[in-house]
Write an enzyme that holds these catalytic residues in place. Structure first.
Site, PDB file in Angstrom:
ATOM      1  N   GLY A  10       6.209  -7.108 -16.460  1.00  0.00           N
ATOM      2  CA  GLY A  10       5.197  -6.960 -15.408  1.00  0.00           C
ATOM      3  C   GLY A  10       5.588  -7.884 -14.269  1.00  0.00           C
ATOM      4  O   GLY A  10       5.357  -9.082 -14.346  1.00  0.00           O
ATOM      5  N   HIS A  11       6.254  -7.343 -13.257  1.00  0.00           N
ATOM      6  CA  HIS A  11       6.722  -8.179 -12.153  1.00  0.00           C
ATOM      7  C   HIS A  11       5.790  -8.008 -10.957  1.00  0.00           C
ATOM      8  O   HIS A  11       5.677  -6.934 -10.394  1.00  0.00           O
ATOM      9  CB  HIS A  11       8.172  -7.822 -11.797  1.00  0.00           C
ATOM     10  CG  HIS A  11       9.126  -8.170 -12.905  1.00  0.00           C
ATOM     11  ND1 HIS A  11      10.456  -7.845 -12.906  1.00  0.00           N
ATOM     12  CD2 HIS A  11       8.915  -8.847 -14.062  1.00  0.00           C
ATOM     13  CE1 HIS A  11      11.011  -8.302 -14.023  1.00  0.00           C
ATOM     14  NE2 HIS A  11      10.105  -8.899 -14.732  1.00  0.00           N
ATOM     15  N   THR A  12       5.128  -9.108 -10.606  1.00  0.00           N
ATOM     16  CA  THR A  12       4.103  -9.036  -9.562  1.00  0.00           C
ATOM     17  C   THR A  12       4.684  -9.406  -8.206  1.00  0.00           C
ATOM     18  O   THR A  12       5.306 -10.464  -8.052  1.00  0.00           O
ATOM     19  CB  THR A  12       2.945 -10.004  -9.924  1.00  0.00           C
ATOM     20  OG1 THR A  12       2.516  -9.695 -11.246  1.00  0.00           O
ATOM     21  CG2 THR A  12       1.776  -9.854  -8.958  1.00  0.00           C
ATOM     22  N   LYS A  20       9.252 -14.225 -11.602  1.00  0.00           N
ATOM     23  CA  LYS A  20      10.535 -13.642 -11.173  1.00  0.00           C
ATOM     24  C   LYS A  20      10.352 -12.564 -10.119  1.00  0.00           C
ATOM     25  O   LYS A  20      11.153 -12.430  -9.212  1.00  0.00           O
ATOM     26  CB  LYS A  20      11.266 -13.005 -12.368  1.00  0.00           C
ATOM     27  CG  LYS A  20      11.631 -13.953 -13.456  1.00  0.00           C
ATOM     28  CD  LYS A  20      12.255 -13.221 -14.624  1.00  0.00           C
ATOM     29  CE  LYS A  20      11.300 -12.351 -15.391  1.00  0.00           C
ATOM     30  NZ  LYS A  20      10.301 -13.059 -16.196  1.00  0.00           N
ATOM     31  N   ASP A  41       7.077 -14.333 -17.526  1.00  0.00           N
ATOM     32  CA  ASP A  41       5.990 -14.627 -16.584  1.00  0.00           C
ATOM     33  C   ASP A  41       6.254 -15.881 -15.754  1.00  0.00           C
ATOM     34  O   ASP A  41       5.330 -16.615 -15.397  1.00  0.00           O
ATOM     35  CB  ASP A  41       4.640 -14.764 -17.323  1.00  0.00           C
ATOM     36  CG  ASP A  41       4.394 -13.582 -18.247  1.00  0.00           C
ATOM     37  OD1 ASP A  41       4.581 -12.449 -17.794  1.00  0.00           O
ATOM     38  OD2 ASP A  41       4.053 -13.804 -19.422  1.00  0.00           O
ATOM     39  N   GLN A  73      11.229 -10.331 -18.966  1.00  0.00           N
ATOM     40  CA  GLN A  73      10.845 -11.323 -19.984  1.00  0.00           C
ATOM     41  C   GLN A  73      11.522 -12.676 -19.653  1.00  0.00           C
ATOM     42  O   GLN A  73      11.730 -12.961 -18.486  1.00  0.00           O
ATOM     43  CB  GLN A  73      11.193 -10.865 -21.410  1.00  0.00           C
ATOM     44  CG  GLN A  73      10.352  -9.698 -21.909  1.00  0.00           C
ATOM     45  CD  GLN A  73      10.841  -8.341 -21.417  1.00  0.00           C
ATOM     46  OE1 GLN A  73      12.007  -8.024 -21.520  1.00  0.00           O
ATOM     47  NE2 GLN A  73       9.949  -7.540 -20.894  1.00  0.00           N
TER      48      GLN A  73
END
Ligand code: IMP
Length: 427
Positions: free
Chosen positions: A41-43, A17, A14, A225
């Site tokens: 979870g890549h925002t 990235k 988090d 991660q």
């Protein structure tokens, strides 16, 4: 020399990235995920729209870039096709641009079930996993019984392997967890159907990367991660089950260890962690909550609140030293705008004396020793020129560079591309 580069997190995930990979995707001809699964979870913010990717490389929204998934990734077909469907209106020509290695291991329904049952059970350590079946899928891979994508392309081959797996898991489910058995036929049919759907997307990803490189093209490796969650280098056993440090790129993508010539380590200006496990600089009072609120620190995959703490240069430096990290990208610095004083942990005192076994990353007894930096008390949000940063922010960045012994090549001051300062224009 091959011109490939990597972007990966050096903390507990988090770090932001997704935004950076998306920002740098223009500088690459392809992006490749090489470990993890849909626990990530890549925002990204594209045209003011928030997009969260779990499995697809962040290059998927760039119409010319290839998106590669290497053999080190564990794939949930259900999650993959759901994500493709969701992203299709924004990402063009996915069928032509997405290439997946047939050697990827598949996450099966029994993996998800066992992950959930283990986390609930009092007989196992609670890790605080994402409950996506990631750990059990990697366990099967190491135990040499995983169902790989290639196995789903031929019924006879699948039957032989899956029968053995389902009876193994059914024995465990029934006798250990007291859970009802899973329906083998249903799982087999699902696998065969997904195999058909996957077929047009399959490619020898390792060779695709080599061909791209042979014609002078550049590949970006996108870590999921963070290195402190790496199964070998992180805070074991409170880690994920893959190698999310740079060490995982070669094996997970199928390239040589020397094929990446620039590794950008993404670090947040503070640290966060979801799930269990030691975090020496955790802020336990209202300030931690305030940072979490200002930083929107809620898990992009699970919606769980993230624990917040001060920047920990000790753990980051350890990862930098053992992983040939080239430079840092410092993210979410604007979240600290409100602070009078900002702390950086530069050393540990161990309650039980010196730590001769620091390599074990057993941080339970580590007491952080801090230096303090003066806060800037003004908004940095959206600043995209280094010279526009207030003096105190520059001092903080220089301190991070000094304690980590690495240059900060990119600074992120907001969730979209506008809030990005590229210090090193050669990236
Ligand atoms: P698993 O990867 O679901 O097995 O979870 C193992 C540990 O890694 C847990 O502490 C999770 O919260 C953490 N984790 C997994 N994926 C991510 C991520 O993308 N960001 C942050 N933490 C993660």
């Amino acid at each position: 020399m091959k011109n490939n580069f990597a972007v990966l997190g050096l903390q507990w995930g988090d770090e932001g990235k997704g935004k950076i990979v998306n920002f740098l995707s223009d500088r690459a001809d392809a992006a490749c995920r090489y470990q993890g699964g849909h626990n990530a979870g890549h925002t990204l913010i594209i045209n003011d729209e928030k997009i969260v990717l779990h499995l697809l490389p962040s290059s998927i929204c760039h119409k010319n870039a290839l998106s590669l998934i290497g053999k080190g990734v564990v794939i949930s077909c259900e999650a993959l096709f759901e994500e493709i469907e969701k992203i299709e209106p924004i990402a063009k020509n996915i069928q032509e641009r997405l290439k997946i290695s047939p050697a990827c291991s598949l996450i099966q329904p029994y993996h998800i079930l066992v992950d959930q049952l283990k986390e609930k059970s009092n007989s196992f350590n609670t890790i605080g996993t994402t409950l996506r079946g990631i750990g059990p899928a990697y366990e099967d891979k190491v135990a040499r019984r995983a169902i790989r994508i290639i196995d789903t392309l031929e019924e006879a081959k699948l039957t032989e392997k899956l029968e053995e797996n389902v009876s193994f898991y059914n024995f465990w489910l029934e006798n250990y967890f007291g859970h009802e058995k899973l329906d083998y036929e249903k799982i087999k049919d699902q696998n065969l159907a997904y195999g058909e759907k996957l077929k047009p997307l399959l490619a020898d990803v390792s060779s695709v990367i080599q061909s791209l490189n042979d014609s002078g093209k550049r590949v970006l490796f996108e870590g999921a991660q963070g290195a402190l969650l790496d199964v070998d280098q992180g805070t074991y056993p409170f880690v994920t089950s893959s190698n999310c440090s740079p060490a995982g790129i070669a094996s997970g993508a199928g390239i040589g260890p020397l094929d990446v010539n620039y590794i950008l380590g993404v670090v947040k200006a503070y640290v966060t962690r979801v799930g269990e496990g030691p975090m020496p600089t955790e802020i336990h009072d209202a300030l931690g909550e305030e940072i979490a609120n200002k930083g929107g620190e809620v898990g992009a995959t699970t919606g769980r609140p993230r624990r917040c703490g001060w920047f920990d240069a000790v753990t980051v430096k350890r990862i930098i030293r053992s992983n040939n990290v080239s430079a840092l990208c410092l993210t979410k610095i604007d979240v600290l705008d409100f602070l009078e004083t900002i702390k950086i942990c530069v050393d540990y005192d161990y309650k039980d004396g010196t730590n001769d076994y620091a390599e074990c990353m057993d941080l339970e007894s580590a007491e952080p020793k801090y230096i303090e930096c003066k806060g800037w008390k003004t908004s940095l949000k959206g600043i995209n020129r280094y010279e526009d940063l207030p003096l105190e922010a520059i001092e903080f960045i220089k301190k991070v560079e000094e304690v980590c012994e690495l240059p900060v090549d990119i600074i992120s001051t907001g969730p979209n591309d506008m809030g990005t300062i590229v210090v090193n224009k050669d990236i």
